[in-house]
Motif scaffolding. Sequence first.
Motif, PDB file in Angstrom:
ATOM      1  N   ALA A  22       1.130  -1.290   0.204  1.00 51.24           N
ATOM      2  CA  ALA A  22       0.035  -0.026  -0.063  1.00 51.24           C
ATOM      3  C   ALA A  22       0.997   1.298   0.103  1.00 51.24           C
ATOM      4  O   ALA A  22       0.512   2.218  -0.643  1.00 51.24           O
ATOM      5  CB  ALA A  22      -0.942   0.042   1.243  1.00 51.24           C
ATOM      6  N   VAL A  23       1.864   1.536   0.647  1.00 55.45           N
ATOM      7  CA  VAL A  23       3.108   2.266   0.667  1.00 55.45           C
ATOM      8  C   VAL A  23       4.295   1.431   0.668  1.00 55.45           C
ATOM      9  O   VAL A  23       4.751   0.533   1.233  1.00 55.45           O
ATOM     10  CB  VAL A  23       2.910   3.260   1.942  1.00 55.45           C
ATOM     11  CG1 VAL A  23       3.909   4.292   1.978  1.00 55.45           C
ATOM     12  CG2 VAL A  23       1.588   3.794   1.998  1.00 55.45           C
ATOM     13  N   ASP A  24       5.275   2.058  -0.374  1.00 62.58           N
ATOM     14  CA  ASP A  24       6.445   1.428  -0.446  1.00 62.58           C
ATOM     15  C   ASP A  24       7.511   2.501  -0.673  1.00 62.58           C
ATOM     16  O   ASP A  24       7.559   3.599  -1.407  1.00 62.58           O
ATOM     17  CB  ASP A  24       6.372   0.626  -1.771  1.00 62.58           C
ATOM     18  CG  ASP A  24       7.646  -0.171  -2.082  1.00 62.58           C
ATOM     19  OD1 ASP A  24       8.153  -0.627  -0.994  1.00 62.58           O
ATOM     20  OD2 ASP A  24       7.904  -0.535  -3.214  1.00 62.58           O
ATOM     21  N   ASP A  25       8.739   2.319   0.115  1.00 60.63           N
ATOM     22  CA  ASP A  25       9.883   3.171   0.041  1.00 60.63           C
ATOM     23  C   ASP A  25       9.476   4.779   0.070  1.00 60.63           C
ATOM     24  O   ASP A  25       9.957   5.467  -0.689  1.00 60.63           O
ATOM     25  CB  ASP A  25      10.724   2.910  -1.263  1.00 60.63           C
ATOM     26  CG  ASP A  25      12.129   3.344  -1.046  1.00 60.63           C
ATOM     27  OD1 ASP A  25      12.520   3.800   0.225  1.00 60.63           O
ATOM     28  OD2 ASP A  25      12.903   3.662  -2.079  1.00 60.63           O
ATOM     29  N   PHE A  26       8.685   4.989   1.072  1.00 64.60           N
ATOM     30  CA  PHE A  26       8.209   6.332   1.067  1.00 64.60           C
ATOM     31  C   PHE A  26       9.430   7.246   1.897  1.00 64.60           C
ATOM     32  O   PHE A  26       9.563   7.163   2.972  1.00 64.60           O
ATOM     33  CB  PHE A  26       6.745   6.475   1.668  1.00 64.60           C
ATOM     34  CG  PHE A  26       6.245   7.836   1.941  1.00 64.60           C
ATOM     35  CD1 PHE A  26       5.486   8.368   1.033  1.00 64.60           C
ATOM     36  CD2 PHE A  26       6.416   8.540   3.310  1.00 64.60           C
ATOM     37  CE1 PHE A  26       5.205   9.638   1.019  1.00 64.60           C
ATOM     38  CE2 PHE A  26       5.874   9.823   3.231  1.00 64.60           C
ATOM     39  CZ  PHE A  26       5.292  10.294   2.211  1.00 64.60           C
ATOM     40  N   ASN A  27       9.981   8.304   1.237  1.00 64.86           N
ATOM     41  CA  ASN A  27      10.724   9.176   1.776  1.00 64.86           C
ATOM     42  C   ASN A  27      10.246  10.649   1.832  1.00 64.86           C
ATOM     43  O   ASN A  27       9.814  11.135   0.789  1.00 64.86           O
ATOM     44  CB  ASN A  27      12.026   9.178   1.124  1.00 64.86           C
ATOM     45  CG  ASN A  27      12.782   7.649   1.379  1.00 64.86           C
ATOM     46  OD1 ASN A  27      13.248   7.542   2.350  1.00 64.86           O
ATOM     47  ND2 ASN A  27      12.766   6.972   0.226  1.00 64.86           N
ATOM     48  N   LEU A  28      10.188  11.527   2.916  1.00 68.59           N
ATOM     49  CA  LEU A  28       9.912  12.578   3.073  1.00 68.59           C
ATOM     50  C   LEU A  28      10.457  13.474   4.225  1.00 68.59           C
ATOM     51  O   LEU A  28      10.379  12.878   5.304  1.00 68.59           O
ATOM     52  CB  LEU A  28       8.383  12.606   2.986  1.00 68.59           C
ATOM     53  CG  LEU A  28       7.771  14.054   2.866  1.00 68.59           C
ATOM     54  CD1 LEU A  28       7.613  14.555   1.251  1.00 68.59           C
ATOM     55  CD2 LEU A  28       6.252  14.153   3.288  1.00 68.59           C
ATOM     56  N   THR A  29      10.913  14.757   3.915  1.00 71.95           N
ATOM     57  CA  THR A  29      11.320  15.595   4.882  1.00 71.95           C
ATOM     58  C   THR A  29      10.344  16.587   4.966  1.00 71.95           C
ATOM     59  O   THR A  29      10.066  17.213   3.895  1.00 71.95           O
ATOM     60  CB  THR A  29      12.742  16.037   4.912  1.00 71.95           C
ATOM     61  OG1 THR A  29      13.486  14.741   4.786  1.00 71.95           O
ATOM     62  CG2 THR A  29      13.365  16.768   5.981  1.00 71.95           C
TER      63      THR A  29
END
Lengths: 356, 283
Positions: free
Chosen positions: B45-52
Amino acid sequence: MKKFNLKKTTKVDFATYLGVIVTFIVLFVMQNGGMLSYSMSGMLVPICCFIVMAVSLNLTVGILGELSLGHAGFVSVGAFSGIIASQSLIGVIESASLRLAIALVAGAIFAAIAGVLVGIPVLRLRGDYLAIVTLAFGEIIKDLINCLLVGIDSKGLHVLFNAKGLLTVEDLHLEEGGRVIIKGAQGATGIQTISTFTAGFILIMITLVVVLNLTRSRSGRAIMALRDNRIAAESVGINVTKYKLMAFVTSAALAGAAGALYGLNFSAVISSTFNFNISIEILLMVVFGGLGNIWGSVIAAAVIRLLPELLREFNDYRMLFYAIILILVMIATNNPTFKNMLGKLIPKKKGAEIDG
Amino acid sequence: MDRFAHRRGKLVPLPSDALVPERDINSSPILEARHLGIEFGGLKAVDDFNLTIGRTEIAGLIGPNGAGKTTVFNLLTKVYQPTKGTVLIDGIDTHGMNTVQVSKIGVARTFQNIRLFSNLTVEENVKLGMHNQIKYGMFSGILRAPNYWKEEKRAHEKAMELLQIFDMENLANHKAGSLPYGAQRRLEIVRALGTNPGLLLLDEPAAGMNPSETAELMENILKIRDTFKIAIMLIEHDMNLVMGICEGICVLNFGKVIAKGSPEDIQSNPVVIEAYLGKKKEG
Ligand SMILES: Nc1ncnc2c1ncn2[C@@H]1O[C@H](COP(=O)(O)OP(=O)(O)O)[C@@H](O)[C@H]1O
Ligand SMILES: [Mg+2]
């Protein structure tokens, strides 16, 4: 600007206290003036007890929103610990009112402990497990008390657990002059009946203060938030287990105090007095009075307890009438058409509408 | 949407290469999600999510329905435990924390399908948001001890102050469930603000609102950020709102980030146009 305009909830609470106080004064005067029949007089303390049971159960069912089918179990724990406390203090504490107060506190404490033991494992789970577990608890408590042999002499309290049914009162080895308090399945006998109507009134007032003030406080808001939306409650940092347990244990403690008062109103009490039917009767009071509606529980408890008595004239048919009236009330209070009709009778306040 | 341009910060890279508004460059980010992922029975459903996200940034999370946006919020607030990756809130690793603990370190949210305490009043809802800021226990409450009166008075004043943001003080004694839809959405935001968050997550705050309500909401989101100096991350389908007030935007499709950048970058990104904006126009 609206400082002196009391909140609606404050007004309702105030009216509830006032109603109870006025009713008590009237009945008290009537009782002392010999204006109440013998059977009516005898019902005053039990009715007080049932009011406390119903209000306390409403805390679990209406305010926390969890179904409990074993409220009588907590009442039973309170009744027998209250009886043991009071009976063993005969001769130690002269004042009957002080002994009664201690018995009520003991009843509340032991019922609260039972509440913690039942609540901790169950309330951590998600889903409707509480109903089934409290149901079992009510039945188990009955059997446990059936196995209990308790007596007192100058050396102190003697307690035996008669699991196999082989022991008798003799096995308590009481000294000369010792008293048996609980005789297994025969229950508690020779109880000094120290419960009074005034004590019942005071217990109702304490219960109302605890439950009403709790619901208007930070903790009570958290409890109601869990009922309305658990996920949202967690999202604002409310500890689910803590507040569920708080409501459940408070409810059990109050039921325990009511049990002690009930137990000390009769010279003999057996454990099956507090059976499943009583749990259901208390639940019925809560449902009739309205979930979360405290004054509703007070009135419903009194009415449901009085109904069979008032219908005594109809003799053989009274249980039939009783059932019919209950069904009619249930239909009336849950029927949307009927509720609408009631709603139209009460004029709406201006400004109650909200413009979108 | 140009109206808001002067109030949007310019994105600049952190040493870690993540983009944050220029004014946030000297403070540590409020949120760092690294390689975040969750699977539901084989479905990523969510994969390798990167966020700053910068400390006072307004960030947007967009993507088609079912892309995994709400799931990202549920991962950040620990409604779901991630099967992969880390989330740092204000530099604190949230590994093993639950929803309540994450709320206590400053993450607040609203829900796509409104979740109010509908039998309680508007004021009680806000006070429930402030639950961990109100300092008195059960017995003080029952006995109405002096700290009950003191804390309730303070809570009442603070609740009214928060309700004022959306001009809702006059609704304080109404049942939350009786409010119109738009007001319920606004109340959820006020309740979330009650937790005194550092990061506010808004899941489709403008859903069901009319254009004038949405315009007002945009102003209010900016006002909230400016007054409380907090970061706001919002999921929204209303592109006027997203492009108007978001500084950094992250686009999700099938659980994967397909683009990140300023509104201008996103609008001109061909991958985004194909995956999302293009489809939207057809529909
Ligand atoms: N608890 C769950 N169990 C199984 N699948 C889920 C669960 N929550 C979300 N999903 C799936 O994850 C995907 C993303 O959903 P969601 O995050 O709600 O999308 P959106 O971007 O519209 O908010 C959908 O395919 C949804 O069916
Ligand atoms: Mg969603």
